[in-house]
Design an enzyme around this catalytic site. Structure first.
Site, PDB file in Angstrom:
ATOM      1  CD  GLN A 126      32.285  -6.601  -4.475  1.00  0.00           C
ATOM      2  OE1 GLN A 126      33.635  -6.722  -4.327  1.00  0.00           O
ATOM      3  NE2 GLN A 126      31.851  -6.488  -5.678  1.00  0.00           N
ATOM      4  N   GLY A 127      30.260  -6.928  -0.014  1.00  0.00           N
ATOM      5  CA  GLY A 127      30.144  -8.011   0.854  1.00  0.00           C
ATOM      6  C   GLY A 127      29.930  -9.226   0.162  1.00  0.00           C
ATOM      7  CD  GLU A 186      35.624  -6.269  -9.846  1.00  0.00           C
ATOM      8  OE1 GLU A 186      35.066  -7.545  -9.628  1.00  0.00           O
ATOM      9  OE2 GLU A 186      36.473  -5.994  -8.751  1.00  0.00           O
TER      10      GLU A 186
END
Lengths: 309, 384
Positions: free
Chosen positions: B128-129, B246
């Site tokens: 995840q960037g 999430e």
């Protein structure tokens, strides 16, 4: 699994809320504080007619035939409006003491901790109240007596009604107390949020300040965690679940009322504000049906007993 | 209010239990935490086993290759896998819980066909960037730039706290495509291949001593425009879709694990005599109340999501605030039970105590979560 309120449960909760809003709103609460602790017999009978006390009594015995979850929802609403009186003792006496179910008879009980609420106003006292001495109660709407001999003086002999007939009185008193605490905690949170939205300082509502925001958010987190625990305990009727629910509900009510007072600032410290009534009632309820220490010891024992996981 | 499971749910649980009992003994030994290639192989191998048994992408929609399981079935899955000691989602975390669901909901048919099956089959790892050195909790402050050059974006900047970056095949990357737009607007979501020229990964050592995550430096990395999810400059909305997932069920298995650890801590205290201390017993009893209630709150949130067609509600922030704190309290209590041994890095609880410190920071700090609860649930005004 559908761990949400059913439509009927929602309707019941809304019905009790409406009834109590009409009969014990804010003005009535303040008037009761001014009048001093006198039990409103008319209201008591109305609660009886509405089925508050006979909620779990089988229909064959003239009751409503509902279960613990429904009773918990009703007690939550009673806690929200800070409804005074020995509600739990009378509810537990329905079907055991004549007139309790209908609200004709006001029943109080000697708690295991040695305190009796509303002794002078009650028609029937369960347990041995010999030698009871009045206290100057911190909550203006909960008169208290202290009974000299404590421990075991409580109501172990009562056989409660309904599907959870096997449960002794103390856990049920604890569960309903937790439900009342939940209602008061929710009220404290809403009151704080309402104030934070409207009270302006430094040219903006104080609720825009993070310090105030975080107090309010923490109140809600405690309420929601307590709610899940209290409702689950109502479903399982498990003594360990009840002990957990009670700890979290006591915390939500006591800390919630204190934080509500903090959000109100100087106004919160006045007699005129309702905040102290929430806090004093919450404190009073923490003494009922077992202390926090007992709950924690029960929960600790559960960890090593190998059952209940 | 009902805490019993339906016959279908019980059957699902029974079949899953049976399968776990059958396959878990044949798993290879767990690689050490710093052996990234080993961890990748291990985690992908587990994913492949799930795929072959029909448990891959349990909570993904059927048209994305998932099983379309109900939130309750997903809860049962997380509960049972934890109880059985099955591997965690590990390196597949971002692919299965983040990038995958986002692509499933926002991707074109071609994008879904390209990226979703390899995640489910255990063939590709995503990272995840999102975060940057100057854009952590204030995610929209990100500065990594991307500009168009023909059919490519050219990307320069840097990302940080990127878990699994060393072994990832793809990165869900947030870039600024319109520097002139308000900060939440000019952002786009790109799928960046991690083997593209111009990417440098530098592992970061955590306070626990391990290399959990990395810095990623991007120097004119070319990413095809066809790798953009959603419209140009619409990346913030796409990202918000992801983040709600999430916080939804990410911690379910962990609550089950914490309840198990709490029991172990109590039994350890019984063994070493600390149990005779009433203050410690009360502390552990209080934690029992805490984790029981967190489990009930999980069941409440999952039931709510199920009634709303699987969409997680705002309860995720409420849960995360209390859970992240409780987890730290649990390992502090474990340290009290261990006494001097709590200073020994050879003890698993000591390592867990160190790693628990990240819980009030990762996935939105507690301070940011408090703001979310206050503003979005309680309706308090936004601060300046």
């Amino acid at each position: 699994m559908d761990f949400q309120l059913t439509d009927d449960q929602r309707a019941l909760k809304a019905g009790v809320r409406e009834l109590l809003a009409g009969r014990f709103g804010r003005e009535r609460l303040r008037a009761a504080v001014d009048e001093g602790p006198r039990l409103d017999r008319a209201l008591w009978r109305e609660l009886g007619e509405a089925g508050f006390f006979a909620l779990r009594l089988p229909e064959a015995d003239g009751g409503v035939g509902l279960g613990l979850p429904e009773a918990v929802l009703a007690f939550e609403e009673a806690g929200r409006v800070l409804l005074p009186g020995p509600l739990i003792a009378t509810h537990l006496a329905a079907g055991v003491v004549d007139g309790a179910a209908t609200g004709e008879t006001v029943v109080t009980a000697v708690d295991g901790g040695g305190l009796v609420e509303w002794l002078a106003e009650a028609d029937v006292v369960r347990g041995d109240a010999t030698g009871a001495e009045p206290l100057r109660p911190v909550d203006p709407l909960t008169p208290l007596h202290r009974v000299p001999v404590s421990g075991g003086a409580g109501l172990t002999d009562v056989r409660p009604v309904g599907s959870t007939g096997a449960l002794p009185t103390a856990p049920l008193t604890s569960l309903f107390t937790a439900a009342e605490q939940l209602g008061t905690a929710a009220r404290a949170c809403e009151t704080a949020v309402q104030h934070a939205r409207t009270r302006e300082q430094f040219g903006q509502p104080i609720g825009a300040f993070q310090a105030v925001k975080h107090l309010c958010a923490q109140m809600l987190v405690r309420v929601e965690l307590a709610r899940a625990a209290v409702y689950a305990a109502a479903v399982t009727a498990d003594p360990v679940d009840i002990a957990a629910a009670r700890l979290l509900a006591d915390e939500a009510a006591v800390r919630g009322a204190r934080d509500c007072l903090q959000v109100h600032g100087g106004m919160g410290f006045t007699w005129e504000s309702d905040v102290h009534l929430c806090l004093k009632r919450a404190w009073t309820r923490t003494q009922r049906a077992g202390t926090a220490t007992e709950s924690e010891e029960l929960l600790a024992a559960d960890l090593v007993s190998g059952v209940g996981r | 209010m009902d805490l019993t499971y339906t016959p279908e749910e019980e059957e699902f649980r029974a079949r899953l239990r049976e399968w776990l009992a059958e396959v878990l003994p044949s798993l290879p030994p767990k690689p050490s935490p710093d052996d990234w290639p080993g961890r990748r192989a291990y985690d992908l191998g587990w994913q492949r086993m799930l795929y072959d048994a029909g448990y891959a992408g349990l909570h993904w929609p059927v048209d994305a290759g998932g099983r379309g399981a109900t939130p309750t079935q997903h809860l049962i899955y997380l509960e049972e896998t934890e109880k059985a000691g099955a591997p965690y989602v590990g390196a597949n975390f971002v692919g299965l819980l983040h990038a995958g669901p986002t692509i499933a909901s926002e991707g074109t048919p071609a994008q879904r066909a390209r990226w979703l099956p390899p995640v489910l089959r255990g063939e590709e790892v995503w990272c995840q960037g999102f975060s940057e050195p100057d854009a952590g909790s204030d995610l929209a402050a990100l500065r990594t730039r991307a500009w168009r050059d023909g059919d490519d974006y050219v990307v320069s900047g840097s990302k940080i706290w990127t878990s699994h970056a060393e072994v990832a095949d793809w990165c869900e990357l947030l870039v600024r495509t319109d520097p002139a737009a308000p900060k939440h607007r000019g952002i786009s979501w790109l799928a960046m291949p991690m083997d593209a020229p111009g990417i440098t990964v530098r592992p970061l050592r955590t306070l626990a001593g391990s290399t959990e995550f990395a810095e990623v430096f991007l120097d004119e990395v070319r990413v095809p425009v066809s790798h953009r999810l959603g419209a140009e400059n619409d990346g913030w909305r796409v990202t918000m879709v992801t983040l709600s997932y999430e916080r939804g069920t990410a911690f379910v298995g962990e609550v089950v694990a914490c309840r198990r650890v709490l029991g172990e801590v109590a039994r350890e205290a019984r063994k070493n005599g600390r149990w005779d201390d009433p203050a410690l017993r009360r502390r552990l009893g209080g934690l029992n109340a805490e984790f029981r209630a967190l489990w009930r709150l999980t069941q409440w949130n999952v039931s709510e999501a199920q009634r709303n067609g699987g969409v997680p509600g705002v309860g995720g922030s409420v849960f995360k605030l209390r859970y992240s704190h409780a987890r730290q309290e649990l390992y502090d209590a474990a340290a009290e039970v261990l006494g001097p041994e709590a200073l020994d890095l050879g003890r698993q609880w000591t390592l867990d105590r160190l790693s628990s410190l990240s819980y009030t920071i990762a996935a939105g700090t507690s301070q940011i979560q408090h703001n979310i609860v206050a503003e979005r649930i309680l309706g308090l005004p936004k601060g300046r």
